[in-house]
Each structure stands twice: as C-alpha cells, then as structure tokens.
Design an enzyme around this catalytic site. Structure first.
Site, PDB file in Angstrom:
ATOM      1  N   ASP A 160       0.856  -1.184   0.000  1.00 28.30           N
ATOM      2  CA  ASP A 160       0.000   0.000   0.000  1.00 28.30           C
ATOM      3  C   ASP A 160       0.892   1.233   0.000  1.00 28.30           C
ATOM      4  OD1 ASP A 160      -1.768   2.049   0.394  1.00 28.30           O
ATOM      5  OD2 ASP A 160      -2.449   1.390   2.380  1.00 28.30           O
ATOM      6  N   ASP A 219      20.646   6.446  20.193  1.00 32.12           N
ATOM      7  CA  ASP A 219      20.263   7.805  19.820  1.00 32.12           C
ATOM      8  C   ASP A 219      20.249   8.731  21.036  1.00 32.12           C
ATOM      9  OD1 ASP A 219      19.184   9.618  17.728  1.00 32.12           O
ATOM     10  OD2 ASP A 219      17.401   9.609  19.010  1.00 32.12           O
ATOM     11  N   ASP A 244      22.483  13.234   9.927  1.00 29.61           N
ATOM     12  CA  ASP A 244      22.358  14.424  10.773  1.00 29.61           C
ATOM     13  C   ASP A 244      23.296  15.560  10.364  1.00 29.61           C
ATOM     14  OD1 ASP A 244      20.302  13.710  12.546  1.00 29.61           O
ATOM     15  OD2 ASP A 244      21.667  12.511  13.761  1.00 29.61           O
ATOM     16  N   HIS A 250      13.675   9.040  24.140  1.00 29.76           N
ATOM     17  CA  HIS A 250      12.321   9.567  23.968  1.00 29.76           C
ATOM     18  C   HIS A 250      11.521   8.619  23.093  1.00 29.76           C
ATOM     19  CE1 HIS A 250      14.864  11.101  20.678  1.00 29.76           C
ATOM     20  NE2 HIS A 250      13.799  10.859  19.926  1.00 29.76           N
ATOM     21  N   GLY A 308       9.308   5.732  -0.204  1.00 29.79           N
ATOM     22  CA  GLY A 308       8.939   4.329  -0.330  1.00 29.79           C
ATOM     23  C   GLY A 308      10.040   3.321  -0.086  1.00 29.79           C
ATOM     24  N   ASP A 358      19.643  18.523   6.820  1.00 26.68           N
ATOM     25  CA  ASP A 358      18.367  17.827   6.963  1.00 26.68           C
ATOM     26  C   ASP A 358      17.199  18.718   6.529  1.00 26.68           C
ATOM     27  OD1 ASP A 358      16.212  16.341   7.833  1.00 26.68           O
ATOM     28  OD2 ASP A 358      16.637  16.595   9.962  1.00 26.68           O
ATOM     29  N   GLU A 381      25.554   7.824  20.444  1.00 30.51           N
ATOM     30  CA  GLU A 381      25.533   9.058  19.658  1.00 30.51           C
ATOM     31  C   GLU A 381      25.899  10.207  20.599  1.00 30.51           C
ATOM     32  OE1 GLU A 381      22.777  12.149  17.089  1.00 30.51           O
ATOM     33  OE2 GLU A 381      21.922  10.937  18.701  1.00 30.51           O
ATOM     34  N   ASP A 383      12.393   0.581   1.712  1.00 30.53           N
ATOM     35  CA  ASP A 383      11.961  -0.432   2.672  1.00 30.53           C
ATOM     36  C   ASP A 383      13.030  -1.505   2.863  1.00 30.53           C
ATOM     37  OD1 ASP A 383      11.691  -2.066   0.352  1.00 30.53           O
ATOM     38  OD2 ASP A 383       9.628  -1.379   0.088  1.00 30.53           O
TER      39      ASP A 383
END
Length: 579
Positions: free
Chosen positions: A152, A326, A422, A246, A171, A466, A355, A173
C-alpha cells in the site's frame, strides 16, 4: 620543564588494562619542553620500595600544546605501582602523586607512587572482535531502495529522486535493502547501520510508537528477520538504532498518561511538571523542542525494564549485532550500565555505539558504551578539507588529540564518519570536489577505528542539511561516478590489512604534507595527503596501494597516495616530531 603541563591519572585513559596481564600507561608533557626521554619505574606495590623495574616510554602523539609518551607493560604481578623518570638536558626528574621532584625516595614510595592496585578481569574493556575489521554502511531506510512493489503506497508523496521535504515519503523499505545486499557486499562493506525501523508516523522513525513491530512502510518482522539472515550469510553484521531517550506521543503508555494524568500507572514513566502533560505551555520533557517526542524517565525501574526488554528481545529473536544509541548523552549513566550488563549477557560481541557528538570519555570506561559515532573526527576532516581552518600540521595535532581522549580499545571500536543523516553531505560541504572527498575517505579508512560510509557517498550523492541530506539513492548506474566508486572500493579493501585493523599509528606532517602511518610487525602502510594548491615532490616509499593524484615522484594538489612497505620494523616514534 613546564610542570603544569605534566599529567597522569591512574585508572583512566592514561592507565588502563588491555588484558589480565597487560596495561598501557601514558604521560602528558609540554610539547615544547626539551624532554630527552621518559621511563616508567615500576614493580608490585608490595616490593617497589626494595627493587624496581624500568621501561622506556615512546613519544607517540603530539598536538598543539602537548606530547604524550606511552608504554605497554606485561606484568607478572598485577598489583602495579609506578612513577615516571624524565630526562631533560642532562637532568633527571621524578613524577609521582606528589608532582615533579628532582629526587625520589623509594623506601617511602608506598606514600605517593601511582598505582593500579589490581587488574580485575571484570574491569577490562573487552573489544568486540569483529569491530577491528568492520566497514560500516549507514542506510536511511526510507530513501535507499524500494523493494515491495505491491505494498500500500498511498502514503508516498514524492517521486523517487525528488528533493525531499521534512514530511516526504519515497517508499524505501527492508526488502529493498535485501535486494541490494550483493551491491553492498561488493563495495567492501561488512556492517550495516540502519536508522530506526520500528513503528512510527514519520519518515525518519525517531518517534517510535511500538518498539516490537517493524513499521509497515518498511515491511514486516519477517522481512527484517530475512534481512539479518541474508546479511549474515554474506558476512555482513546488522546494527539497529535504539531510540531510548524519547518516544512518540502515540506510544500507548504516554497516551494513557494524556487521558488519565497522575492516575495513570505510567505517569512516572515521563518527566512531567503538573498533573498531566500539556503542550501550551509545554510542561513535560521532550527531545529538543519537539512536543510530540516525550522524554522517558530512564531512572524509573519500570521504564528501565521496558527498554531493556526491547534491547534484549531483538538480539534474541533476530540475532542483531549491535545497537547505536540515539541521543545517548541525555540518558543517565545508571541506565547505560544496566543496558550494557543485559546486552552483553545475551551476546558479548553485540557492539554498543553511542551518539555523543563531544568528548564522551565518562561513558567509555568499559561499563557503558563500547564507542561512539566519532563526530569529532568528522569536524576535524571538515576543518582540514572544507573550512580551511587547519593546515597539515594542525590536522595531525587534532587527530592525535582525539586519540588521547580514550583508551586503545575504545579507539579501535570508534565509528569514524565523514557525514550522516544528521549532517550536510561531505561531498557538498567540500564544494563537490571529488579529490577532497577521496582524500578524506583515505584518512577515515587509515585512522584507528571502523570507517562508516553514508549511503550514496560512493556515487557522489549530494545534499545539504536535513532533510536534503536524506535524498534517494539513484539506482541508475549511468549516473554513477564509477571512478569514485572504484577508489572507494580500493580504500575499503585496506581494512583487510592487519596493520590497519590492529596496528600502531603515527600522525604528523612533513614539508606541507599530512602523514598517517599504520604499522604492525614488519608491515607498514603510509598515507600522504597534499592539501596545498600546488603539486609537491614525494619519492615513493614502497609499493603503491592506492592513489589519487600521484605520478612521477609527485603528489598533486588535493591528491593522496598510500604506500605499502614490508620488511621494516615498524615506525620510529621520532618521525612524529618532524615538520
């Protein structure tokens, strides 16, 4: 002698065991002091007052202010005590816990010698064995390759190859990565670092709502299991991104707090000032200033167990090879100690890479991370190749200073990178100068630690900050810079050399050239980089391994060359003091 410059700290980056019977000692001095030699005088702390052994230390590293002497001791008695003896212009000095003195009374040494009281096996930072030969390839999953043609795709809102925006979906993956594993292996890559793959509403997936499920845009858990198996069959490791600082506001535990406030059993999972989380004004801790990414309270035992179960389950179920952590410097040391204990108990060679963009030494004592993404190395390369802030000597000084931040084990497990998801792309930062990119890549491969190629670097993929640095990989081979790709392959192949994997290093400058030398036993690899605006003479120093701009005893402006020499006895420490 400048006493203020002299530094040694026991049980630190200046004194650390590398095995049950071996310890590395370092002593810092003023680079300009006319030191003629340094010795370490040592023995068991129970006998040093009666007899002593001594070992010459080598001057191995220099930066703008300091020089470091280093020695590796093989011990019989691991209850080590020691002092340093320095020679300067015919005079001897002794350095102990009492500082610098012109005499030393060994009969009273037990009051003020330095010591490593005992080498406990549990305190040795064990290297992850496969990291010594690792070559990483970072993939921003959403932009690498689309493999599921029948999924989809109503969420996709950009054509493949269009310039991305913050909320663009192209898209890419996991099946797409599987399809390109042969390509990745052919580059010389043997480790993948994937940006987050878990359920999330964003293209980057750093706001995770379910840590147990692969995001539907990327495929299924079965697809991920197949990716790991297919990668492993090619000798390629897989490292995942752990977003444990987070989460997404859509995480069910946070949604329960939104609905029930302090009555929620998950209220203390987050850091909230008030009875319930409010966005106007923001009264709970978040990542950066993103109110949709609430920060975990990682001091809460329930949160700790929740996150530790995630870390362990992906190792047990899918046999992943590591976690990149992270925003790891905003999470408590206490949590990372628990994390390491749990992860290493399940898979001792699972690498843990933080990181941390700055000096992370407090996290790198062997009880938390194995290493970090080496953004300080990135900045040094930018200062030399992009910003013009360093000449060859200053670049060498900076790299030596970075090596002295950490132990040998940590340095060998560093993830060294020129760019990432980043940062701006390095190729763009250096003004689309292919020669500068390749020269910097040569430094990255030859430096101590594991090089990391950001997907598309090998084809000169461009990108600013970014989200422009997250462009789609162009799979149209006719648009590839094949010269660049072949040079990148040749450089990455050098990671198979034992001298590059585990050998010693000298970094210095000579007559305007930057020099990086790796050596092990009777083999030596020597990198020369010319960042001047003119060609410089350079006589060959062995067989040529890789070059870009070297011919007829001359190295071009912005060129580099790597020579291989065999039958030598390693590098002379004094060479690091030339030029």
């Amino acid at each position: 002698m400048n006493e203020q410059a002299i530094l040694h700290i026991p049980d630190s980056r200046y004194c650390f065991p590398i095995s049950e019977k071996e310890v590395v000692l370092r002593l810092r001095v003023d680079r300009r002091d006319p030191v003629d030699g340094v010795q370490v005088v040592y023995e068991s702390k129970y006998v040093i007052q009666m007899r002593q052994l001594d070992e010459r230390m080598e001057r191995r590293y220099e930066d703008r202010l300091f020089a470091w002497y280093e020695v590796k001791l093989k011990l019989e008695d691991v209850r080590l005590s020691y002092i340093f003896k320095l020679q300067e212009q015919g005079k001897e000095w002794y350095y102990s816990e009492d500082g610098l003195c012109d005499t030393y009374d060994f009969s009273l040494a037990y009051f003020n010698f330095f010591q490593l009281p005992y080498i406990n096996s549990a305190d040795i930072h064990r290297e992850v064995s496969w990291m010594s030969s690792a070559v990483f390839y970072e993939i921003f999953v959403e932009r690498f390759c689309r493999g599921m043609e029948e999924k989809d795709d109503t969420y996709i809102n950009m054509e493949w190859g269009e310039k991305p925006h913050p909320k663009s979906f192209a898209g890419g993956d996991l099946p797409g990565i599987i399809q390109k594993l042969d390509y990745i292996e052919n580059l010389g890559v043997n480790a993948l670092y994937l940006t987050p793959v878990f359920r999330s509403i964003s293209n980057h997936k750093y706001d995770i709502s379910d840590y147990g499920v692969i995001d539907r845009h990327f495929g299924t858990n079965e697809d991920f299991g197949r990716l790991v198996r297919e990668a492993h069959s090619r000798g390629i490791r897989v490292v995942l991104d752990a977003v444990f600082n987070h989460c997404s506001e859509e995480l069910i535990q946070f949604q329960d707090v939104v609905k029930r406030g302090k009555d929620s059993p998950y209220f203390d999972w987050f850091i909230i000032r008030g009875d319930r989380p409010e966005k106007e004004p923001l009264n709970y801790e978040v990542f950066a200033f993103c109110d949709y990414m609430p920060k975990f309270n990682t001091s809460n035992p329930q949160v700790q167990e929740f996150l530790l179960d995630i870390a362990v389950s992906w190792i047990k179920k899918y046999n992943i090879d590591g976690w990149r952590l992270d925003v790891s410097d905003e999470v408590s040391h206490d949590f990372w100690r628990l994390f390491r204990s749990r992860v290493k108990a399940v898979k001792p060679d699972c690498v843990i890479i933080g990181e941390n963009w700055h000096d992370a030494n407090p996290f790198l004592g062997g009880d938390q991370y194995d290493s970090i993404m080496n953004y300080a190395f990135t900045k040094a390369c930018l200062d030399y190749y992009a910003f013009g802030a360093f000449n060859a000597e200053q670049f060498a000084w900076k790299l030596n200073s970075l090596l002295m931040r950490n132990t040998d084990q940590v340095n060998r497990m560093m993830m060294n990178l020129l760019d990432s998801h980043d940062t701006d792309r390095f190729y763009t930062w250096v003004g689309r100068d292919r020669k500068k990119l390749l020269s910097a890549a040569a430094v990255m491969v030859m430096f101590v630690g594991a090089p990391c190629i950001y997907y598309g670097t090998e084809t000169l993929l461009e990108g600013g900050y970014d989200p422009d640095n997250r462009r789609c990989f162009d799979w149209n081979e006719s648009s590839w810079d094949m010269y660049c790709m072949e040079k990148i392959k040749a450089l990455l192949a050098l990671r198979k050399e034992k001298a590059v994997q585990t050998g010693g290093i000298r970094v210095y400058s000579r007559e305007g050239l930057f020099v990086l030398k790796r050596f092990l036993e009777e083999e030596e690899l020597i990198l020369y980089c010319n960042r001047t605006k003119e060609a410089l003479p350079l006589a060959p120093e062995g067989d040529m391994a890789v070059e870009n701009g070297f011919a007829e005893d001359c190295i071009d402006a912005e060129g580099f060359v790597i020579f291989r020499r065999r039958g030598c006895l390693g590098a002379d420490a004094s060479e690091g003091r030339k030029g």
